[in-house]
Design an enzyme around this catalytic site. Sequence first.
Site, PDB file in Angstrom:
ATOM      1  N   HIS A 262       0.846  -1.209   0.000  1.00 20.01           N
ATOM      2  CA  HIS A 262       0.000   0.000   0.000  1.00 20.01           C
ATOM      3  C   HIS A 262       0.880   1.257   0.000  1.00 20.01           C
ATOM      4  O   HIS A 262       0.648   2.187  -0.776  1.00 20.01           O
ATOM      5  CB  HIS A 262      -0.902  -0.044   1.239  1.00 20.01           C
ATOM      6  CG  HIS A 262      -1.867   1.096   1.368  1.00 20.01           C
ATOM      7  ND1 HIS A 262      -3.235   0.941   1.252  1.00 20.01           N
ATOM      8  CD2 HIS A 262      -1.665   2.416   1.604  1.00 20.01           C
ATOM      9  CE1 HIS A 262      -3.825   2.116   1.415  1.00 20.01           C
ATOM     10  NE2 HIS A 262      -2.889   3.040   1.632  1.00 20.01           N
ATOM     11  N   GLU A 263       1.909   1.284   0.867  1.00 16.18           N
ATOM     12  CA  GLU A 263       2.748   2.489   0.973  1.00 16.18           C
ATOM     13  C   GLU A 263       3.664   2.640  -0.244  1.00 16.18           C
ATOM     14  O   GLU A 263       3.899   3.764  -0.703  1.00 16.18           O
ATOM     15  CB  GLU A 263       3.560   2.470   2.275  1.00 16.18           C
ATOM     16  CG  GLU A 263       2.733   2.407   3.554  1.00 16.18           C
ATOM     17  CD  GLU A 263       1.575   3.393   3.613  1.00 16.18           C
ATOM     18  OE1 GLU A 263       1.677   4.486   3.043  1.00 16.18           O
ATOM     19  OE2 GLU A 263       0.532   3.046   4.207  1.00 16.18           O
TER      20      GLU A 263
END
Length: 171
Positions: free
Chosen positions: A135-136
């Site tokens: 996600h990051e």
Amino acid sequence: MAIRPIVKYGDPVLHAPAAPVDRVDDAIRTLLRDMVETMYAAPGIGLAAPQIGVPLRVIVVDLSVGADPAQLIQLVNPELLDGDGEQRQEEGCLSVPGYGGSPARPARVRVRGLGPDGTEQLHSGTELLARAFCHEIDHVDGLLFVDRLSPLKRDLMKRKLRKRAREGWEE
Ligand SMILES: [Zn+2]
């Protein structure tokens, strides 16, 4: 240290790839500290620099949200080395408040990057940690979880989010 405002879906900084960091210096360490403080205050388990309006490849992850200092991971120029398997769980995002989705993610990943001292770090993660890394790292590539949904869900959610962005995100 400072808590920085979190930018929301529709801000161009979230939708473009971020630039690599040339050198891990005091300015980057200050950025990392601010990101950690902002993540804990939100509260969240991960944050990428574009989410506070800084177009650099810097991420922080802490599944314990500050409860266990050993779980804080700070990475400059993070890279997904490899991943295998598949998982699909609900994800949220501090930049898309009030919405969630379940994009396909690898079940296991290995990630490389530079730590706050500029030395190389290698991390592996499964389950929630693997999702948080993906996600990051997506954030520094200009991608949000919404972009990873099936075309039908993606289009539907994007229409809603564009409307929210036009109206303003203030709750
Ligand atoms: Zn996010």
